[in-house]
Design an enzyme around this catalytic site. Structure first.
Site, PDB file in Angstrom:
ATOM      1  CG  HIS A 252      30.066  -2.679   9.721  1.00 37.95           C
ATOM      2  ND1 HIS A 252      30.683  -3.773  10.271  1.00 37.95           N
ATOM      3  CD2 HIS A 252      29.275  -2.154  10.691  1.00 37.95           C
ATOM      4  CE1 HIS A 252      30.283  -3.918  11.521  1.00 37.95           C
ATOM      5  NE2 HIS A 252      29.429  -2.934  11.803  1.00 37.95           N
TER       6      HIS A 252
ATOM      7  CB  THR B 206      25.776   2.019  14.485  1.00 41.12           C
ATOM      8  OG1 THR B 206      26.840   1.692  13.600  1.00 41.12           O
ATOM      9  CG2 THR B 206      24.738   2.816  13.708  1.00 41.12           C
TER      10      THR B 206
HETATM   11  C1  GP9 Z   1      23.869  -2.563  11.259  1.00 35.54           C
HETATM   12  C2  GP9 Z   1      24.777  -1.464  11.696  1.00 35.54           C
HETATM   13  C3  GP9 Z   1      25.810  -2.002  12.621  1.00 35.54           C
HETATM   14  O1  GP9 Z   1      22.505  -2.341  11.286  1.00 35.54           O
HETATM   15  O2  GP9 Z   1      24.138  -0.335  12.148  1.00 35.54           O
HETATM   16  O3  GP9 Z   1      26.729  -1.058  12.958  1.00 35.54           O
HETATM   17  P1  GP9 Z   1      27.738  -1.203  14.191  1.00 35.54           P
HETATM   18  O4  GP9 Z   1      27.036  -0.819  15.433  1.00 35.54           O
HETATM   19  O5  GP9 Z   1      28.239  -2.626  14.223  1.00 35.54           O
HETATM   20  O6  GP9 Z   1      28.816  -0.230  13.816  1.00 35.54           O
HETATM   21 MN    MN Z   2      28.838   1.774  13.191  1.00 35.72          MN
END
Ligand code: GP9
Ligand code: MN
Length: 438
Positions: A204, A87
């Site tokens: 997620h 992310t």
């Molecule tokens: C949690 C989220 C995690 O704050 O942004 O996302 P990720 O990087 O695991 O896809």
């Molecule tokens: Mn992500």
């Protein structure tokens, strides 16, 4: 050193794609609202999951309706370009038009010390925008609090601003419906025009939260629980986004806003793809690395209410191309910034998409895992003829140059020497997210 900047500037000048005159400034003065679609892959668009009785269920009807709307610039050959920073890499790419690092997360390693010239800062200094990031998880995750200060975010509403409890959250934070619902009270107070991003997170991994949802979206029936739950959480995200749009319409913000939606990266990892293949009408046995590369497509949609110049655009591009695209729509010249992408709406776009691994994609060829594939057949080209090999060498070199330029900027913290944009330097001490509304 400042001298290293010269090569970077040369690269940026040589790579710049001038805007499409017809579209330049189309969204001038509009609020910008980014909606982060967590782990959302392009194959979900228009996808219908068939249940055990043979009945079809559209997974994301609301997002699909936006995708097919002429007020939306939709892209069907847009690729994520993240690596281990997931992310946070997507955020780096979208808001700076720079790549994440080849190892680890730029946010974690450099976000708290480097100089950036990121979207919130550019819009503030060039066009008087205020800015805010919204995310129902702790601000420490991915070192966001420190990084956002250096991106120039005026406000960061992290989990401490939300009512997060056992019933409305999971390990990555507040679920999307309460997240959007509780964000509204803060959004209402922002000075317009604003630049904002909403990092929704329910969709997620491990996609296990909405298995027994009252809405009852069916599970897929593969051998892989991760795949099986993915559609129901995506459906939940779709409903949350629809509720958020309803609010934007009711509040009057909708008409004055440009709403940008993007998938940050894959949700189903490459190792799971063979089990997904039958749901996509393909066979597990013939699934290949070519197919894995195609699966790195994510949605990119720029919704601009009140205009009809949109539609589904087939240009090949990636997350690094978002910021120049956006700035040009907002009527802001991107050429004086160190941005490594190209406006996706520009007729001059090269349509060469770099993956962070050094692999790449063009409209006709895929280079992935060391092999070159023909996009029209999906087959490896074992011995490219001389002219194709020459082109492939050129592409590889261009991709390496884009990635190494990004690494030089980031690892050398070169933007601290870059004054030609005319931006005043940011002092992170000016930002205090504990008192976001003051
Ligand atoms: C949690 C989220 C995690 O704050 O942004 O996302 P990720 O990087 O695991 O896809
Ligand atoms: Mn992500």
């Amino acid at each position: 050193s400042p001298n290293d900047l010269k090569d970077v500037e040369d690269y940026v000048q040589g790579h710049y794609a001038a805007p499409n005159d017809e579209l330049y400034g189309l969204a001038k003065g509009k609020n910008v609202i980014y909606i982060h679609l967590e782990s959302f892959q392009q194959f979900l668009i228009d996808y219908k999951l068939t249940d055990e009785n043979g009945q079809e269920h559209e997974v994301t009807p609301f997002i699909n309706s936006l995708y097919h709307n002429n007020s939306t610039f939709s892209f069907d050959n847009f690729f994520h370009q993240v690596k281990a920073g997931k992310t946070s890499d997507a955020e780096t790419l979208l808001e700076n038009s720079l790549f994440g690092l080849n190892q680890g997360s730029l946010f974690t390693q450099l976000g708290g010390k480097n100089t950036f010239q990121a979207a919130p800062d550019i819009l503030k200094q060039e066009a008087g925008y205020s800015s805010a990031a919204f995310h129902g998880n702790s601000g420490n995750f991915w070192n966001r609090t420190e990084t956002y200060k250096r991106f120039g975010y005026d406000h960061f509403f992290d989990a401490s601003y939300y009512d997060v409890n056992e019933d409305n959250s999971f390990q990555y934070g507040l679920h999307d419906k309460p997240f959007f619902e509780q964000s509204i009270q803060y959004l209402e107070h922002l000075q317009q025009p604003f630049y904002s991003k909403f990092i929704a997170v329910s969709n997620h991994y491990p996609y296990s939260e909405f298995k027994n949802d009252e809405a009852g979206f069916p599970m897929a029936a593969t051998n892989d629980e991760t795949i099986n739950g993915y559609f129901a959480t995506a459906n939940y995200l779709d409903k949350a986004v629809e509720e958020f749009f309803n609010y934007l319409k009711a509040s009057g913000l909708y008409e004055n806003s440009m709403i940008v939606m993007y998938g940050d990266h894959y949700g189903i990892s490459t190792s799971r793809n063979p089990d997904l293949a039958p749901l996509l009408g393909q066979s597990k046995e013939t699934w290949s690395n070519f197919d894995n590369a195609q699966m790195q497509r994510v949605p990119y949609m720029i919704h601009l209410p009140g205009q009809d110049k949109g539609g589904i655009n087939h240009t090949y591009g990636g997350e690094v191309d978002s910021l120049p695209t956006l700035l040009h729509l907002l009527g802001i010249d991107s050429s004086k910034y160190i941005q490594l992408g190209q406006d996706l709406l520009s007729p001059e776009n090269d349509q060469l998409v770099a993956f962070r691994s050094g692999d790449y994609m063009t409209p006709d060829y895929t280079y992935y895992g060391g092999s070159l594939y023909d996009n029209s057949t999906g087959l490896v080209i074992p011995t490219p003829d001389a002219s194709l090999q020459a082109k492939a060498d050129e592409w590889k070199q261009a991709v390496n140059e884009q990635l190494s330029t990004s690494d030089n900027v980031n690892n050398g913290d070169l933007l601290r020497f870059y004054t030609a944009s005319g931006l005043e330097p940011i002092d992170p001490a000016d930002f205090d997210y504990k008192n976001a509304l003051q």
